[in-house]
Design an enzyme around this catalytic site. Sequence first.
Site, PDB file in Angstrom:
ATOM      1  N   HIS A  73      -3.607  -3.674  35.025  1.00  0.00           N
ATOM      2  CA  HIS A  73      -4.970  -3.996  34.569  1.00  0.00           C
ATOM      3  C   HIS A  73      -5.604  -2.704  34.080  1.00  0.00           C
ATOM      4  CE1 HIS A  73      -9.086  -5.426  34.421  1.00  0.00           C
ATOM      5  NE2 HIS A  73      -8.666  -6.668  34.666  1.00  0.00           N
ATOM      6  N   THR A 107      -7.050 -10.051 -22.428  1.00  0.00           N
ATOM      7  CA  THR A 107      -7.117 -11.229 -21.573  1.00  0.00           C
ATOM      8  C   THR A 107      -5.732 -11.863 -21.562  1.00  0.00           C
ATOM      9  OG1 THR A 107      -7.840 -12.651 -23.403  1.00  0.00           O
ATOM     10  CG2 THR A 107      -9.559 -11.618 -22.065  1.00  0.00           C
ATOM     11  N   HIS A 108      -5.291 -12.273 -20.378  1.00  0.00           N
ATOM     12  CA  HIS A 108      -3.918 -12.781 -20.195  1.00  0.00           C
ATOM     13  C   HIS A 108      -2.871 -11.730 -20.553  1.00  0.00           C
ATOM     14  CE1 HIS A 108      -5.614 -16.876 -19.811  1.00  0.00           C
ATOM     15  NE2 HIS A 108      -6.395 -16.507 -20.818  1.00  0.00           N
ATOM     16  N   SER A 143      14.892  10.218  -8.480  1.00  0.00           N
ATOM     17  CA  SER A 143      16.021  11.041  -8.037  1.00  0.00           C
ATOM     18  C   SER A 143      17.142  11.059  -9.065  1.00  0.00           C
ATOM     19  CB  SER A 143      16.554  10.509  -6.701  1.00  0.00           C
ATOM     20  OG  SER A 143      17.074   9.198  -6.869  1.00  0.00           O
ATOM     21  N   LYS A 173      11.060  10.408 -15.578  1.00  0.00           N
ATOM     22  CA  LYS A 173      10.160   9.395 -15.036  1.00  0.00           C
ATOM     23  C   LYS A 173       8.833   9.969 -14.521  1.00  0.00           C
ATOM     24  CE  LYS A 173      11.293   5.536 -13.809  1.00  0.00           C
ATOM     25  NZ  LYS A 173      10.815   4.242 -14.315  1.00  0.00           N
ATOM     26  N   GLU A 182       0.627   2.073  -6.779  1.00  0.00           N
ATOM     27  CA  GLU A 182       1.533   1.097  -6.166  1.00  0.00           C
ATOM     28  C   GLU A 182       1.381   1.134  -4.650  1.00  0.00           C
ATOM     29  OE1 GLU A 182       5.103   0.984  -9.524  1.00  0.00           O
ATOM     30  OE2 GLU A 182       5.295   2.284  -7.780  1.00  0.00           O
TER      31      GLU A 182
END
Length: 436
Positions: free
Chosen positions: A74, A146-147, A269, A274, A281
């Site tokens: 407890h 849009t879209h 890597s 890149k 993200e």
Amino acid sequence: MIDRYSTPELRALWSEASKYRAWLKVELSAMQAQAELGEVPQHAHADLTAKAAADPLDEAFALRVAEIEAVTRHDIVAFTTALTERYGESARFVHHGLTSTDVVDTAQNLLLDESLELVIADVQAMHTVCRDQAVKYKHTPTVGRTHGIHAEPMTFGLKFLNWMATLERDLERLNAARERVRVVMMSGSVGTYAHVSPEVEERVAALWGWKAAPITNQTLARDRHAEVLSALAIFGTTMEKIAVEIRHLQRSEVREAMEAFGAGQKGSSSMPHKKNPILTENVTGLTRLLRGYLVTGLENVPLWHERDISHSSAERVILPDAVQAASYAARRLTNVLKNLVVFPERMLKNLNDLGGLVFSQRVLHLLIDEKGMGREAAYAVVQRNALQSWETGEGLRELLKQDPENPLSDHDLDQAFDLQWYLRQVDHIYRRFGLE
């Protein structure tokens, strides 16, 4: 929350030692009220307060509580036992008339209050950056989508202004949720004040500048906590909305804006070229956690009778994790927005990349308003040429000039394909926010 996604302030705030300091604050405040009412000796409260100030609860105390709890099973009993060991005779008046949840729930509110203060400061910092960037890019033309498809011209600053406005609503929700948990509960085993006077609760609330919970059972109603988690989750959707937009703008095919890429940073890597949107993200992933915590928080609201502890184990995870994830993600995203690399030339190139298709609605309205064409006939003229432009890559203006069914003159077409005409109300929008 794992250290990777926590902030130093919140990591310290939700430590075991900090939790026990919050419990002690609740106990000492209750003792103060009880001493003022003559229910416990004044000297006991004064002595315990002085000893706690001279020898604050620390990690060693937290370890001792854990040792005792391994036997008692407890946590509050282990806590009060460890207090007596540390501070002596005066601690025997701790927890007088209270039940465990009076202390645990009220102390948890203390931690949530401080946590939300930090999160709100993080949101305000993001709001400031969005406002600054909105002003900086107020007149930078870009294409609205849009879209995911080119729609009409707008300015890059309007994106930031929209985010700023959303953050203002987030601040309203977070402040309201913070106020919802700034309540003191000291009502005893089933909320009847059988062993503690309601005046104790009221005096503690007044001491803190909070409110006394008007009615409870053995727990504080968990809709309050669900409201906190809801405000955090909605703030998370704001962050994700921003993060997803930046991730799209950084795509190789778009390349209108990107996260700053530090000296020595590596994007892959295996592929040296890149530059990936890893920060946004990461933010997107953390906001998924915030929505998940809300689901659990909602399920914590219905408890058996006057109390069960099905909510307790979940809250030990979701409450500290939610505020830490929100704070960490907010600071990360604010840094991205502050240091965002923007390519206005690329925005203009993309705006013009479809040969003027983004001006089709202005052409449609001029045919209707200036040349008296019916809407269906005008639409057919514009769409026929627009679809041909899509298929062949020819400019819409050139195709319209060659169309014998188009009555617009060169002067009319100059008006139709005027970029600034589309942006003429930007100043008006900014004035709504007190910005020039």
